[in-house]
Write a protein that holds these residues in place. Structure first.
Motif, mmCIF file in Angstrom:
data_model
loop_
_atom_site.group_PDB
_atom_site.id
_atom_site.type_symbol
_atom_site.label_atom_id
_atom_site.label_comp_id
_atom_site.label_asym_id
_atom_site.label_seq_id
_atom_site.Cartn_x
_atom_site.Cartn_y
_atom_site.Cartn_z
ATOM 1 N N SER A 61 0.862 -1.185 0.000
ATOM 2 C CA SER A 61 0.000 0.000 0.000
ATOM 3 C C SER A 61 0.896 1.232 0.000
ATOM 4 O O SER A 61 2.074 1.158 0.345
ATOM 5 N N GLU A 99 0.215 -1.546 -8.392
ATOM 6 C CA GLU A 99 -1.027 -0.907 -7.925
ATOM 7 C C GLU A 99 -2.260 -1.501 -8.615
ATOM 8 O O GLU A 99 -2.259 -1.765 -9.825
ATOM 9 N N GLY A 110 -8.660 -3.860 -6.197
ATOM 10 C CA GLY A 110 -7.982 -2.942 -5.279
ATOM 11 C C GLY A 110 -8.956 -2.412 -4.233
ATOM 12 O O GLY A 110 -8.615 -2.291 -3.051
ATOM 13 N N GLU A 111 -10.157 -2.092 -4.691
ATOM 14 C CA GLU A 111 -11.172 -1.556 -3.769
ATOM 15 C C GLU A 111 -11.497 -2.612 -2.697
ATOM 16 O O GLU A 111 -11.669 -2.287 -1.520
ATOM 17 N N ARG A 122 -8.676 -2.604 -0.270
ATOM 18 C CA ARG A 122 -8.726 -1.370 0.541
ATOM 19 C C ARG A 122 -9.784 -1.498 1.638
ATOM 20 O O ARG A 122 -9.547 -1.161 2.789
ATOM 21 N N LYS A 123 -10.939 -2.024 1.262
ATOM 22 C CA LYS A 123 -12.027 -2.154 2.250
ATOM 23 C C LYS A 123 -11.696 -3.224 3.285
ATOM 24 O O LYS A 123 -11.808 -2.991 4.480
ATOM 25 N N GLU A 169 -7.790 0.341 4.532
ATOM 26 C CA GLU A 169 -6.609 1.092 4.122
ATOM 27 C C GLU A 169 -6.915 2.586 3.965
ATOM 28 O O GLU A 169 -7.016 3.116 2.848
ATOM 29 N N TYR A 170 -7.064 3.227 5.110
ATOM 30 C CA TYR A 170 -7.276 4.681 5.163
ATOM 31 C C TYR A 170 -6.295 5.214 6.196
ATOM 32 O O TYR A 170 -6.165 4.642 7.282
ATOM 33 N N PRO A 172 -7.509 7.712 1.650
ATOM 34 C CA PRO A 172 -7.537 6.317 1.196
ATOM 35 C C PRO A 172 -6.155 5.944 0.678
ATOM 36 O O PRO A 172 -5.516 6.729 -0.015
ATOM 37 N N ARG A 173 -5.689 4.766 1.049
ATOM 38 C CA ARG A 173 -4.365 4.348 0.570
ATOM 39 C C ARG A 173 -4.495 3.622 -0.754
ATOM 40 O O ARG A 173 -5.473 2.919 -0.996
ATOM 41 N N ARG A 174 -3.476 3.795 -1.601
ATOM 42 C CA ARG A 174 -3.402 3.021 -2.844
ATOM 43 C C ARG A 174 -2.945 1.612 -2.456
ATOM 44 O O ARG A 174 -2.124 1.464 -1.536
ATOM 45 N N VAL A 175 -3.469 0.585 -3.121
ATOM 46 C CA VAL A 175 -3.090 -0.787 -2.747
ATOM 47 C C VAL A 175 -2.717 -1.599 -3.993
ATOM 48 O O VAL A 175 -3.107 -1.250 -5.113
#
Ligand code: IMP
Length: 427
Positions: A270, A280, A286-287, A290-291, A295-296, A303-306
């Motif tokens: 991330s 990435e 990815g979403e 993140r959820k 990943e915030y 929001p973090r990139r993952v």
């Protein structure tokens, strides 16, 4: 006696705090050695959930001596807020030591961070706006104030009046911004300094004595190797060196004092802020990560990139820091996936690349070459022993170890401290 350095292996947010908290039962001292309040260490244990930015994770146990060593840039306002918050929650902060050599983050550093970010335009770094870059820049240009300077009222007045004058010239002539009031900064800093003075001491001597006396010490890294100003993806990096070299520079301990270096990874990568990220996943997959991984950002809420695990970068971090072992956090985030990918090399216009290039424009044009592994598609959060993990999950962790060149010591499968599988005890 053991001195263990716990080092972030990716772009930060690998849950180093959880690992330090897990080891802390057997530690006498926990030491932060670089970075500042840009860090966000979240710990969930029997006492609740804690988000620390500057205080070492050891403060959660008053038995432990917690040290903010010389390499950290200290924002006094944040330290005081964190002490007050812990005391409100029934955790007395009595065993905290702050280095007299540590540089101080002052209000003008945060203003400067903001002005510079605005002015960078397309070169914007996406900093945490905590004043970290300007504070380290002042340290390097010899215009910084250290803890020993602010707790001496006369020194504080004289040094600050010069520096505020310089900052106001910079703010007005370069950025067209309003000047700051010397009187206000002086008053606020003097109040903070009086409050923090009892914690300030020579931590170099304290740490050297602790090591000589055979204490167990955890050196708690903040940020991570790929954000390292020397070895990271420059210029989108932080302004300190989160790799293990700083554990010496930032504490005054010699390299030979460090017995073990542990690299902390998540089961995926991330990144917050800008900069290249070859694996990435800017899509529904990815979403989902993140959820599931929440990943915030702890510090900024962004929001973090993952993306998938990148073994090219993992191996780079392992070699650079000399990891003896590695940790994989948040393995459970991948529980749902049918196939799990690991990046084992890059394809670039000039051919195959198996290392991190210095030029981030080259990295930005690298396309990952993946090895696909079968997912395990069942929940792992209840696993407490290596044997409890599905075979595919064990294989995934072991494959990472083969690719990066060191063995796994700990795997975690949930946020709570108890969701920890120890394969090799580290302390
Ligand atoms: P700075 O450290 O605030 O100057 O930010 C520089 C870069 O490092 C930005 O991309 C930040 O998002 C990133 N960064 C700084 N601290 C952390 C951290 O603790 N976790 C993740 N990223 C961070």
């Amino acid at each position: 006696m053991t001195v263990v350095a716990v080092i972030g292996a990716q772009w930060g947010d690998e849950s180093k705090g959880k690992i330090v908290d897990g080891l802390a039962d057997r530690a006498d001292l926990v030491v932060r050695f670089q970075g500042g309040s840009n860090a966000g260490h979240t710990v969930v244990n029997e006492r609740g959930k804690f988000a620390l930015h500057l205080l070492p994770v050891g403060v959660l146990d008053p038995r432990i001596t917690s040290v903010i060593a010389n390499g950290v840039v200290v924002d006094p306002e944040v330290v005081i807020e964190e002490i007050d918050e812990l005391e409100r929650r029934g955790i007395p902060v009595t065993n905290l030591k702050i280095s007299d050599r540590a540089h101080v983050v002052l209000p003008y550093h945060k203003i400067q961070d903001q002005l510079q970010e605005q002015s960078r335009g397309e070169w914007k770094l996406g900093t945490t706006l905590r004043g970290i870059g300007p504070a380290y820049a002042d340290k390097a240009s010899r215009d910084g104030l250290r803890m020993c300077d602010i707790i001496d009222p006369e020194n504080l007045h004289d040094r600050l009046s010069y520096v505020v004058g310089e900052k106001n010239r910079l703010f007005s002539s370069v950025y067209g911004a309003a000047p700051i009031s010397f009187a206000q900064v002086l008053e606020r800093t003097a109040v903070y300094a009086r409050r923090l003075k009892p914690f300030v001491c020579d931590t170099v001597e304290l740490l050297q004595d602790a090591v000589a006396a055979g204490k167990n010490v955890i050196l708690e890294g903040a940020q991570a190797t790929l954000l390292d100003i020397e070895f990271g993806t420059y210029p989108t990096v932080t302004s300190s060196a989160p790799s293990v070299g700083s554990a010496c520079i930032g504490t005054g301990l010699p390299p030979k004092a460090i017995d073990r270096v542990v690299g902390v990874f998540k089961a995926y990568y991330s990144r917050v802020g800008n900069g290249p990220f070859p694996t990435e996943l800017d899509n529904a997959l990815g979403e989902t990560i993140r959820k599931r991984g929440n990943e915030y950002g702890t510090t900024t809420g962004r929001p973090r990139r993952v993306g998938w695990f990148d073994a090219v970068l993992g191996r780079y971090a392992a070699r650079l820091n000399g990891f003896d072992h590695f940790v994989i956090n948040a393995l459970d985030v991948l529980d749902e996936f049918e196939t799990i990918r690991i990046c084992v090399g890059y394809e670039h216009d000039t051919g195959r690349l198996d290392r991190l290039p210095a030029d981030t424009n080259v990295l930005a044009r690298c396309r990952p070459i993946y090895e696909d592994l079968p997912g395990w598609r069942r929940p792992t959060t209840a696993a407490r022993r290596w044997e409890d993990l599905p075979r595919e999950a064990q294989h995934y962790v072991d494959r990472i170890g083969q690719l990066i060149g060191c063995p796994p010591a700990i795997v975690t499968v949930g946020l709570h401290r108890k969701c920890t599988i120890v394969r090799t005890p580290l302390l």
